[in-house]
Structures are given as structure tokens and as C-alpha cells.
Design an enzyme around this catalytic site. Sequence first.
Site, short mmCIF file in Angstrom:
data_model
loop_
_atom_site.label_atom_id
_atom_site.label_comp_id
_atom_site.label_asym_id
_atom_site.label_seq_id
_atom_site.Cartn_x
_atom_site.Cartn_y
_atom_site.Cartn_z
N CYS A 163 39.91 -19.19 21.59
CA CYS A 163 38.74 -18.07 21.70
C CYS A 163 39.50 -17.19 22.70
CB CYS A 163 38.48 -18.86 23.22
SG CYS A 163 36.89 -17.85 23.76
N HIS A 211 42.85 -21.50 12.64
CA HIS A 211 42.05 -20.23 12.88
C HIS A 211 42.84 -18.46 12.29
CE1 HIS A 211 38.08 -17.51 14.15
NE2 HIS A 211 38.94 -17.71 12.68
N VAL A 256 30.73 -23.10 21.28
CA VAL A 256 29.98 -22.40 23.05
C VAL A 256 28.11 -23.14 22.60
CG1 VAL A 256 29.51 -21.52 24.82
CG2 VAL A 256 31.85 -21.71 24.14
N GLN A 295 36.64 -31.40 22.92
CA GLN A 295 37.43 -29.92 23.32
C GLN A 295 36.99 -29.00 24.27
OE1 GLN A 295 36.74 -25.56 21.69
NE2 GLN A 295 38.59 -26.31 20.74
N GLU A 320 30.45 -20.09 11.47
CA GLU A 320 29.23 -19.83 11.20
C GLU A 320 28.60 -20.18 9.90
OE1 GLU A 320 27.97 -16.05 12.13
OE2 GLU A 320 29.10 -16.07 14.33
N PRO A 371 33.60 -26.70 17.45
CA PRO A 371 33.61 -26.46 18.73
C PRO A 371 32.71 -26.07 18.71
CG PRO A 371 36.07 -26.41 18.53
CD PRO A 371 35.21 -26.13 17.05
N ASN A 401 36.41 -18.23 6.53
CA ASN A 401 36.63 -17.66 5.13
C ASN A 401 35.49 -18.49 4.67
OD1 ASN A 401 38.05 -15.35 5.86
ND2 ASN A 401 40.14 -15.98 4.56
#
Length: 484
Positions: free
Chosen positions: A108, A175, A25, A79, A233, A23, A210
Site C-alpha cells: 500500500c 506489483h 479497501v 490480507q 482496476e 485486495p 498493466n
Amino acid sequence: MPKLRGEAFWRETLRSAHYVVAPMVDQSELAWRLLSRRHGAQLCYTPMLHAQVFVRDANYRRENLYGEACPEDRPLIVQFCANDPEVFVQAALLAQDYCDAIDLNLGCPQMIAKRGHYGAFLQEEWDLLQRMILLANEKLSVPITCKIRVFPDIDKTVKYAQMLEKAGCQLLTVHGRTKEQKGPLAGVASWEHIQAVRKAVNIPVFANGNIQCLSDVEECIRKTGVHGVMSAEGNLHNPALFEGRNPLVWEMAEEYLEIVRKYPCPLSYVRAHLFKLWHHTLQVYQQLREELAKVKTLEGIVDVNRELKLRCQEEIANQKEGEKPKEGLPFFHWICQPYIRPGPKERCRENGDSGTEKGVRGKRALEEEEDGNSELLSKNKQKKKLRNPNKSFDPSLKPKYAKCDQCGNPKGNKCVFNMCRGCCKKRAFKEVADCPGHGLLFKTKYEKSLSWQHSQRGIQTPDISQRGDAQVGETAVLKEAADS
């Protein structure tokens, strides 16, 4: 039919998904999810949605979830960020018919999450989280999942995960960074934490952190034993990551833009995606970066992509045999590939500074350079410096303002009450007084109004000090004066 839980939910509803798009933003919108699914993603999340806004704003619901039905966009998890059990459940009930599960964002780390009191800034409030998940698990027809960040201590992270499982969480995404690890301080995610959580709980676990290529996904699954791996990313820089391919950047852009034509989204989303896809190429063609930033239409973006394609093809045609990628890249800049975020030390060197004692030069330090050296200013201030070379950012040269007696904001220089305009307006209204410094003329307007009223009746204008509560039109006159 009873809702599925744990492993059964992952196998049957999520179709044993291993490759997951995170998810993000304003970045995991429908068009991007469809592009990612075409290239290997097996499960996608919506962008993080604000539960309270989702409940009260029908337009927000329509723009983020209630748009055109798209059967290809499943399985899908919605989410939410929230800090109130009732509001969270209300939002989830409005969304559950459009997805396969509801996820509570507990990961977040951004300042907006701190100000709004949600995301990773709830990770110490275990009682609240238990109540939120228990209520959602009781009321919803779809499973509840959670995405978390880790604590520095592995044992505390494990207890945290076990608490969420006991409350009713059916799938956990971990995470492997703490909430302090973000931006230039992100560092490496801890797979050790993720592995410990996987061993300690009996529900499916996804790993996040990672992941830059398919080999990272496979290594993560092997080392941690998780059910799936989530990418953020890495997916943005290469949406074909889960296929194990590195396509040409303009090909991915063309395909994405075609999907956007069918499933429109704000132009800001499109522009942000292309800045990621073209990251390395735009370091070479700076002019195209400016054009992408200024373009106002989707067709304009298509034209920029076409120009980028032509320039890259010309560069490929003139390439010498045996030539290698520059800037230490694994591939040439026109190929989709990961972006390695510079660490604090690298950023310090880029900014021409050796750093502080700890090797970290904060953003605030850059913005408050007293010598006015433009190389050490933030990018925004460097732009201002270009527009006005004589401008100084030395904080010692900033004008000093006297403070309002009431609230502490800068007071008006000519205010008769020594207040800012807002406080002055309230006092002048209450006392029916004038403040020429702020252009507030309550007394003058009041007297003129009374004078006009009495002239209509042939009555002499009374002195303002003798006015009574029963005077006709007084309240209306004052309100009119306040509005003006």
C-alpha cells in the site's frame, strides 16, 4: 496434517489459480468477490484489514470476515496491514479458520499507510519483516503470503523477495511499481522486475500491474513466467475480464445488486462499484451521476440503474450504421471496458495548464491559485465558488491569527492569558481564575459555591486567597466548573 508450502500450496489449496482479484479497501467485499468468481476469477483476497483493529474490535471482525458462511467464496486469502509481529499474529490466529492463507500487505503506497507505518512504507525494514513472517510461519496453521511493490533497482528487489522467501513467505505477489508510482504518477508497471523475481525465488509468484483485458493476462504470464496474474482496476471496470468478455454495464450492475441483496454491504461500497462500472457512461449522462451520488437506498440505486439502461437502449436504437465509439474508446460507453488513467501531462492539459518545469502540476498548486481562476481550482473549491461567487482562495488574503503562547494554535482574541481555549481552560482551572473571553468562570463559580455552603451553616464566606486544601467540596466544585 502439516500445512502445505510453496508450489504444493498453490496447486492443491489454491487450485492452481491463474486469475486473481486483488485486495481492495472497501471494494473487494464478499458480494464483489462472488460476482468476480462467477465470471472467471479463481482466487480472491479480502480487502486490506487493519490487524490492530481486527484484534480489539469484534464488530470489525464480524463485518469483514465473520459474516454469513459462503462456501463459494473459496479459495480466499485474508490480507492484513501491520507493523508489530505479535499483533499481526494475533489477528491472523483469529482469521485463519475462515481462509486459506494470510497475506501481509507490503504494497500500500497511500498516505494513510505512511502515517500508520505499514504497507509499502515497511519495505526498508527487513529485520522487522523477517520477525513478522518468521513468527507467523511458526504460529499459524495456514501459509503466510506477501504482496510487495518493487524498488527502482532490480537487484535490490530480487534480494528483498529472497529475504521474504527465506523468512517463510509461501507465495509472493509483486506489483511492478514503486511506492512513489501512484495516482496520476502511476505510469507503467515493470514486468522486467517481476520476471527477475520469478527467476530468483522458488515459491509461486503472482504479477500485478498493466492488466486491462484477458490478452494482457496471457501476455504477462508468457513474458514473466508467473503462476498467476492479479487485477484490481481492470476488475473493477470489467468484472468479466478473466472471461475475456465485455458485457453491458447495466447487466453487470443488475447481477451485482442481486448479490448485494443476499449478502448486504455498506451502500458506499455499492455506489463506488457502480461509479467504476458506469465510468464512461456517466461522462455522457451527467444527471445520472448526480442521482447516484445522492441516492440513499439500495432500491434507489436499482432505479438509477434502470434509468441508465433505458437511456442506453434508446441511444442504441437511434445509433447510425457504421457509427464508431467517441472519445477514443475501444467500445461504446455502455460496454464494460478499461479506464486508462491520465498521466501527469494529460492532467495538466485537462486543467488548462502546461505544467511546471517537470511537466507535473501538483494538487497543492491547483488549490493555491492566487488569481482566483475557478478553472484552476480543485473541484471541491469550484463547488464552493459556485455557492459563493465572491469567495476568494488567495492565501495572501486569509486573515492572520495570533498564536497561543502555549501550543501555537490560534489564540482567543479576548483571552486574558493569550491562549487558545484548550490551554486557557487548563490554566484557568489550575489557578482558579476567570477568562470572560472564553466564557470560563472558575473563580466566580468557586466563590458562589463557597458562599452557598457557608450560608447554609451561617458562616461568613472566607476570602478565596485564604482557602486551604481541606476545604470541603473544593475539588468537586472545580470539576463541576471544568465540565461546564
